[in-house]
Design an enzyme around this catalytic site. Structure first.
Site, PDB file in Angstrom:
ATOM      1  N   GLU A 104       0.811  -1.226   0.000  1.00  0.00           N
ATOM      2  CA  GLU A 104       0.000   0.000   0.000  1.00  0.00           C
ATOM      3  C   GLU A 104       0.843   1.275   0.000  1.00  0.00           C
ATOM      4  OE1 GLU A 104      -3.335   0.597  -0.277  1.00  0.00           O
ATOM      5  OE2 GLU A 104      -3.314  -1.507  -0.870  1.00  0.00           O
TER       6      GLU A 104
ATOM      7  N   HIS B 263       3.614   1.786  -1.660  1.00  0.00           N
ATOM      8  CA  HIS B 263       3.914   2.106  -3.072  1.00  0.00           C
ATOM      9  C   HIS B 263       2.673   2.668  -3.764  1.00  0.00           C
ATOM     10  CE1 HIS B 263       6.961  -1.225  -2.402  1.00  0.00           C
ATOM     11  NE2 HIS B 263       7.719  -0.250  -2.847  1.00  0.00           N
TER      12      HIS B 263
ATOM     13  N   GLU C 176       8.584   8.855   2.491  1.00  0.00           N
ATOM     14  CA  GLU C 176       9.333   9.447   3.604  1.00  0.00           C
ATOM     15  C   GLU C 176       9.853   8.391   4.577  1.00  0.00           C
ATOM     16  OE1 GLU C 176       7.023  12.538   5.428  1.00  0.00           O
ATOM     17  OE2 GLU C 176       7.500  13.954   3.822  1.00  0.00           O
TER      18      GLU C 176
ATOM     19  N   ASP D 200      11.961   6.175   3.842  1.00  0.00           N
ATOM     20  CA  ASP D 200      13.403   6.256   3.561  1.00  0.00           C
ATOM     21  C   ASP D 200      13.763   7.733   3.469  1.00  0.00           C
ATOM     22  OD1 ASP D 200      14.004   3.364   3.197  1.00  0.00           O
ATOM     23  OD2 ASP D 200      12.475   3.569   1.661  1.00  0.00           O
TER      24      ASP D 200
ATOM     25  N   SER E 258       6.473  -1.869   4.537  1.00  0.00           N
ATOM     26  CA  SER E 258       7.770  -2.165   3.928  1.00  0.00           C
ATOM     27  C   SER E 258       7.685  -3.543   3.293  1.00  0.00           C
ATOM     28  CB  SER E 258       8.849  -2.179   5.016  1.00  0.00           C
ATOM     29  OG  SER E 258       9.996  -2.838   4.559  1.00  0.00           O
ATOM     30  N   SER E 259       8.425  -3.716   2.202  1.00  0.00           N
ATOM     31  CA  SER E 259       8.447  -5.041   1.553  1.00  0.00           C
ATOM     32  C   SER E 259       9.037  -6.080   2.504  1.00  0.00           C
ATOM     33  CB  SER E 259       9.291  -4.997   0.282  1.00  0.00           C
ATOM     34  OG  SER E 259       8.844  -3.945  -0.523  1.00  0.00           O
TER      35      SER E 259
END
Ligand code: PAF
Length: 284
Positions: A34, A36, A148, A150, A185-186
């Site tokens: 979500e 992405h 944000e 990263d 996060s993946s």
């Protein structure tokens, strides 16, 4: 939605766009979630066409094991991208992006890469910058969207764009969270059941640290956070830092919120078993 694997065919399609079209670009390494999709939604609000790239960039991994274990979920990614209404998807292979020279370029990030992720993941930001600049060169977007979560990556890319005098706008998109506060996060998919249950402690601690920083100094807030993780049986703190948002330089131990001229942000990296999670929160 059109899918391209070669630079030349993507560029041919982009050349056919009307002069009035604007291109929003969302670079990803796939395993889409979500977070992405929120970048894609933002792009669709601002630009008339949205391009997403999926490329697991080998030069930004400091540990071979991390690269080998990176989740590849192209079919479900493509379904999500279709649903989100993307126009173009670019899925190059390593040879297409690097030729025979799979190496990073050296950049001067000033002091932005000397702290936090840069200090703990050797060569990571050179790898990120190398691929992001290559992708910008291919796609020539008007806007590019970065999460944000990263935050250090976002500031480094802003610096790069300025330094290389590129005519595109970098747009930072707020962190997208699970209902229990865990930043999307993946890597979350690789957490054990126990660590997934414990991981929301990270954001809860950031929120409490923000409240504490309302009345206490940087040092007192940091001591409190380190103490919380020392007591935690399942999560290992790698670093917690309070830094100035623009420069990313650590705040002085005696600094506090009364210094209204500075925008401070707290940054954290935590191991949940073998999985490394990062998060951050604005303290203003
Ligand atoms: O944030 C990421 O997913 C990656 O670092 C990026 C920007 C796609 C570069 O590989």
């Amino acid at each position: 939605m059109q899918v391209f694997r070669k630079i030349e065919s993507l560029q041919m399609a982009l050349h056919l766009l009307p002069k009035t079209a604007s291109v929003g670009f969302v670079p990803t390494m796939g395993a889409l979630h979500e977070g992405h999709i929120s970048l894609i939604k933002k792009s669709k609000e601002i630009a008339t066409r949205t391009i997403v790239s999926i490329f697991v960039n080998p030069t930004q991994f400091d540990k071979a094991e991390d690269l080998e274990n990176y989740p590849i979920t192209i079919q479900s990614d493509l379904r999500k991208l279709q649903e989100a209404g993307c126009d173009y998807i670019f899925i190059p292979d390593v040879k297409e992006m690097y030729g025979d020279d799979v190496a990073s370029v050296s950049y001067d990030f000033k002091e932005l890469d000397k702290v936090m992720e840069g200090a703990h993941r050797h060569g990571h930001f050179e790898g990120v910058a190398t691929i992001v600049l290559k992708l910008f060169e291919v796609v020539q977007p008007n806007y590019a969207f970065f999460g944000e979560k990263d935050f250090q990556q976002l500031q480094i890319i802003r610096h790069l764009v300025k330094d290389h005098d590129l005519s595109l706008e970098i747009i930072g998109v707020p962190i997208f969270r699970e209902d229990d506060g865990l930043a999307m996060s993946s890597r979350n998919a690789r957490l054990t059941v126990l660590h997934r249950k414990e991981a929301p402690f990270i954001f809860k601690t950031l929120q409490k640290a923000k409240r504490i920083f309302g009345t206490k100094s940087v040092k007192e807030t940091m001591d409190w956070v380190y103490d919380q993780f020392e007591r935690h049986p399942h999560l290992d703190l790698e670093y917690f830092s309070i830094a100035e948002e623009e420069s990313l330089q650590p705040a002085k131990p005696e600094a506090n919120k009364k210094d209204v001229k500075k925008k401070y942000r707290a940054f954290i990296a935590v191991y949940a078993g073998k999985i490394r999670l990062i998060d951050n929160i604005a303290l203003y």
